[in-house]
Design an enzyme around this catalytic site. Structure first.
Site, PDB file in Angstrom:
ATOM      1  N   CYS A 130     -26.166 -37.709   8.634  1.00  0.00           N
ATOM      2  CA  CYS A 130     -24.818 -37.165   8.485  1.00  0.00           C
ATOM      3  C   CYS A 130     -24.855 -35.641   8.390  1.00  0.00           C
ATOM      4  O   CYS A 130     -25.158 -35.078   7.328  1.00  0.00           O
ATOM      5  CB  CYS A 130     -24.165 -37.762   7.238  1.00  0.00           C
ATOM      6  N   CYS A 133     -22.396 -34.085   5.886  1.00  0.00           N
ATOM      7  CA  CYS A 133     -22.754 -34.302   4.471  1.00  0.00           C
ATOM      8  C   CYS A 133     -23.893 -33.360   4.064  1.00  0.00           C
ATOM      9  O   CYS A 133     -23.888 -32.796   2.976  1.00  0.00           O
ATOM     10  CB  CYS A 133     -23.246 -35.722   4.221  1.00  0.00           C
ATOM     11  N   ASP A 134     -24.897 -33.218   4.915  1.00  0.00           N
ATOM     12  CA  ASP A 134     -26.146 -32.563   4.508  1.00  0.00           C
ATOM     13  C   ASP A 134     -26.413 -31.229   5.198  1.00  0.00           C
ATOM     14  O   ASP A 134     -27.377 -30.539   4.835  1.00  0.00           O
ATOM     15  CB  ASP A 134     -27.336 -33.510   4.796  1.00  0.00           C
TER      16      ASP A 134
END
Ligand code: NAP
Length: 302
Positions: A130, A133-134
């Site tokens: 992701c 997300c990261d």
């Protein structure tokens, strides 16, 4: 006994909940993790009517709030099975059993993995599925994205704003994703295209340090990276419900545009269904169709 039990709180499931509540049906939405499904990982949605730009998270939150305001009940439990006794269906979760007149399976899909030896162990230590997300962990660092679909292309674009260098590794020399996104990627100076290649090894001590990349011609090279974003597609989450619907060879639920499975009163909506176009707009459309079909079916019950 609920009128309609919906499994999955992604765009398809939550849209089904909106339609079912507007028809005054009692609705339970079961969700294993958080609401939103895979769309929450999309940084910027540009192809859904009305809003020119909206993040996947904001989109999902609006739909969730809309469904809740209409009276849909959300329970965060993983559904692991279903039993069909005709007019009554029982959905089994890891904690409870719920009964309903009709069920809509909007379970979506999960990340496909590369299948490398230490892939699971390195999640959170260099390996991610992701980018939104990261990605922020890799500011000014070197990352690689694997895949050639829209997700990989959009991840590469997103990461190129954060990272120093982005390698985009694809197993062919033609991308599956949209040409317009490819054109935007080619304008970026910090994206390196690695074609006809697959990632064959992850080298790590405590964290990922480099990846081994094997070209179709047999050449093996090592690329030093801090992060590897794997975007090689998704696997439909239908395995627990195979007793009530047919699955194709890739595991997608066999159902036509009316979203009916082979079991009366059980419908499938969204990315876990056989379909040509897997987009946000087709997922929400499925939700509307499946709910309408379920409402009609309930009307036929005594
Ligand atoms: P996808 O379209 O199925 O693409 C998966 C990519 O991964 C393909 O390029 C495939 O290569 C490659 N791949 C598969 N297995 C691999 C392996 N073991 N090793 C290396 N590469 C592998 O998946 P997606 O990109 O996640 O997209 C899923 C759906 O969502 C698509 O319909 C997509 O259009 C849609 N989507 C839309 C948007 C948008 O409209 N903004 C954004 C994201 C996703 P090959 O090409 O060689 O098969």
């Amino acid at each position: 006994m609920y009128d309609i039990i919906i499994i999955g709180a992604g765009p398809a499931g939550m849209t089904a909940a909106i339609y079912a509540r507007r028809a005054a049906k009692s609705v339970l939405v079961l969700e294993a993790t958080g609401y939103g499904g895979q769309i929450i990982n999309t940084p910027d949605i540009e192809n859904y009517p009305v809003e020119a730009h909206i993040s996947g998270f904001d989109f999902a939150t609006k739909v969730y709030e809309q469904a809740q305001a209409l009276g849909a009940e959300f329970v965060f439990e993983k559904a692991v099975g279903i039993e069909d006794s005709g007019a009554e269906k029982t959905v089994i979760t890891t904690k409870n059993r719920y009964t309903g007149r009709a069920v809509i399976l909007a379970t979506g899909s999960e990340n496909r993995k590369l299948g490398l030896e230490n892939e699971d162990a390195l999640v959170g230590r260099g390996v991610s599925y992701c980018a939104t997300c990261d990605g922020a962990f890799y500011r000014k660092k070197t990352v690689a994205v694997v895949g050639g679909g829209n997700t990989a292309l959009e991840d590469a674009l997103y990461l190129s704003d954060l990272a120093e260098t982005v390698y985009l590794i694809h197993r062919r020399d033609q991308f599956r994703g949209e040409e317009s996104t490819v054109a935007r990627l080619k304008e970026r100076e910090n994206i390196r295209f690695v074609y006809n290649s697959t990632v064959t090894k992850l080298n790590a001590e405590k964290k990922l340090q480099s990846i081994e990349v094997t070209n179709q011609d047999g050449t093996v090279s090592t690329i030093e990276v801090n992060g590897l974003f794997i975007a090689v597609g998704r696997i439909p989450e239908n395995q627990n419900f195979a007793s009530v619907m047919d699955l194709d060879e890739a595991g997608y639920a066999v159902a036509a545009e009316n979203c009916r499975t082979k079991t009366p009163g059980i419908y499938v909506a969204g990315d876990n269904r056989v379909k040509d176009v897997r987009q946000l707009v087709t997922a929400t459309a499925d939700g509307a169709v499946a709910a309408t079909e379920a409402i009609r079916y309930i009307g036929t019950l005594k």
